[in-house]
Design a protein around this motif. Structure first.
Motif, PDB file in Angstrom:
ATOM      1  N   TYR A  39       0.850  -1.190   0.000  1.00 49.72           N
ATOM      2  CA  TYR A  39       0.000   0.000   0.000  1.00 49.72           C
ATOM      3  C   TYR A  39       0.890   1.246   0.000  1.00 49.72           C
ATOM      4  CZ  TYR A  39      -3.832  -3.135   1.243  1.00 49.72           C
ATOM      5  OH  TYR A  39      -4.767  -4.144   1.248  1.00 49.72           O
ATOM      6  N   LEU A  79      -4.191  -0.719   8.691  1.00 50.89           N
ATOM      7  CA  LEU A  79      -5.002  -0.615   7.487  1.00 50.89           C
ATOM      8  C   LEU A  79      -6.422  -0.272   7.924  1.00 50.89           C
ATOM      9  CD1 LEU A  79      -5.063  -0.975   4.382  1.00 50.89           C
ATOM     10  CD2 LEU A  79      -5.768  -3.337   4.789  1.00 50.89           C
ATOM     11  N   GLU A 127     -10.453   1.751   7.118  1.00 50.28           N
ATOM     12  CA  GLU A 127     -11.486   2.137   6.160  1.00 50.28           C
ATOM     13  C   GLU A 127     -12.298   3.287   6.753  1.00 50.28           C
ATOM     14  OE1 GLU A 127     -13.235   1.432   2.317  1.00 50.28           O
ATOM     15  OE2 GLU A 127     -11.464   0.588   3.308  1.00 50.28           O
ATOM     16  N   LYS A 135     -14.801  -6.082   2.973  1.00 51.34           N
ATOM     17  CA  LYS A 135     -13.474  -5.577   3.328  1.00 51.34           C
ATOM     18  C   LYS A 135     -13.074  -6.006   4.733  1.00 51.34           C
ATOM     19  CE  LYS A 135     -13.995  -1.532   0.366  1.00 51.34           C
ATOM     20  NZ  LYS A 135     -14.215  -0.072   0.322  1.00 51.34           N
ATOM     21  N   ARG A 158     -10.572  -4.954   7.657  1.00 47.41           N
ATOM     22  CA  ARG A 158      -9.760  -3.824   8.087  1.00 47.41           C
ATOM     23  C   ARG A 158      -9.431  -3.946   9.577  1.00 47.41           C
ATOM     24  NH1 ARG A 158      -9.355  -3.739   3.426  1.00 47.41           N
ATOM     25  NH2 ARG A 158     -10.001  -2.090   1.961  1.00 47.41           N
ATOM     26  N   THR A 214     -10.071   3.463   1.601  1.00 49.83           N
ATOM     27  CA  THR A 214      -8.996   2.791   2.324  1.00 49.83           C
ATOM     28  C   THR A 214      -7.842   3.748   2.616  1.00 49.83           C
ATOM     29  OG1 THR A 214      -9.581   0.721   1.227  1.00 49.83           O
ATOM     30  CG2 THR A 214      -7.426   0.816   2.280  1.00 49.83           C
ATOM     31  N   GLN A 241      -4.208   4.385  -4.911  1.00 49.00           N
ATOM     32  CA  GLN A 241      -4.882   3.190  -5.383  1.00 49.00           C
ATOM     33  C   GLN A 241      -4.287   2.601  -6.654  1.00 49.00           C
ATOM     34  OE1 GLN A 241      -7.004   1.404  -3.856  1.00 49.00           O
ATOM     35  NE2 GLN A 241      -7.794   2.713  -2.233  1.00 49.00           N
TER      36      GLN A 241
END
Length: 255
Positions: A12, A100, A102, A129, A131, A223, A249
């Motif tokens: 990421y 990580l 959201e 997802k 997270r 994210t 992204q």
């Protein structure tokens, strides 16, 4: 200033030069955000034996005393010690600081004269997802959240089922722009707190709840990498500064 965070099977990329601070600072006086029926925080020059710690009044330094309650006066992060007889310190229990996360936006729904965040809403917002942290922004989202006086206002809160759902999803860090995840006046039931920390089972000592954040409208749902910065107080809760970093992204790649 691009950094790459490796998490499970993906990389990421984030830009460390573009932090998104979602904290609400503590300042002295009536304009500070407030809840739980306490007086405003105070930031005042220390006075002792004729000394006044203020350069404008002749001192060589500014030397302030600060009085506040972390639960009532600004962004704070709390651990299970908030609801246990045994002492637990968020400074000791929170051992990692990057997650990580959201960001989701929810319009609390009216149920029996209360506005609540339900399991159904979070399930829709998160989908499949997974997270470590979830940041909840509630609607309407106005800057007045930074100075609102919440006492006796019955603000929105999470249902127990919503908290249970987050635990089932593996969420360890919950951040909300509300004074509490529970109903203001619930006779001490604290059902969402207890569900999130598994109060009646093996305590989730590594899990945290951060309240009184403010997520600007310019921050899109999606994210992010969260840096959860907590002041080193040995207490169940501490003032904190959660900072988000957008994930670039188009550069997310398999590990």
């Amino acid at each position: 200033m691009i950094a790459t965070i490796k998490h499970r099977t993906k990389n990421y990329p984030i830009d460390l030069s573009k932090p998104l601070d979602i904290s609400v600072a503590i300042k002295g006086g009536e304009e500070n955000v407030n809840a739980w029926y306490v007086a405003p925080p105070k930031i005042e020059a220390h006075e002792e034996s004729g000394f006044v710690g203020k350069v404008s009044e002749g001192a060589s330094i500014n030397f302030n005393d600060i009085s506040f309650n972390p639960h009532a006066h600004g962004t704070h992060t709390e651990c299970v010690g908030h609801i246990t007889e045994e002492f637990h310190s968020v400074n000791k229990n929170l051992k990692q600081y990057f997650f990580l996360s959201e960001v989701v936006t929810v319009a609390p729904e009216l149920v029996n004269d209360d506005f609540v965040i339900s399991k159904k809403q979070l399930k829709y917002a998160l989908g499949n997802k997974k997270r470590e942290a979830v940041v909840i922004r509630t609607l309407p989202n106005m800057k007045q959240k930074k100075s609102r006086q919440y006492s006796h206002s019955n603000p929105p809160y999470l249902t127990q089922e919503a908290a249970d759902f987050l635990v089932e999803k593996g969420v360890n860090h919950l951040l909300v722009d509300l004074p509490s995840v529970d109903k203001e006046k619930d006779n001490g039931a604290l059902v969402a707190h207890k569900a999130f920390w598994n109060f009646n089972g093996k305590l989730r000592k590594n899990a945290t709840i951060t309240e009184f954040i403010y997520v600007a409208n310019s921050i899109e749902d999606g994210t992010y990498i969260l840096n959860l910065q907590v002041a080193p107080f040995e207490n169940d809760a501490s003032p904190s500064r959660p900072v988000l970093y957008r994930v670039i992204q188009n550069k997310v790649t398999p590990k």
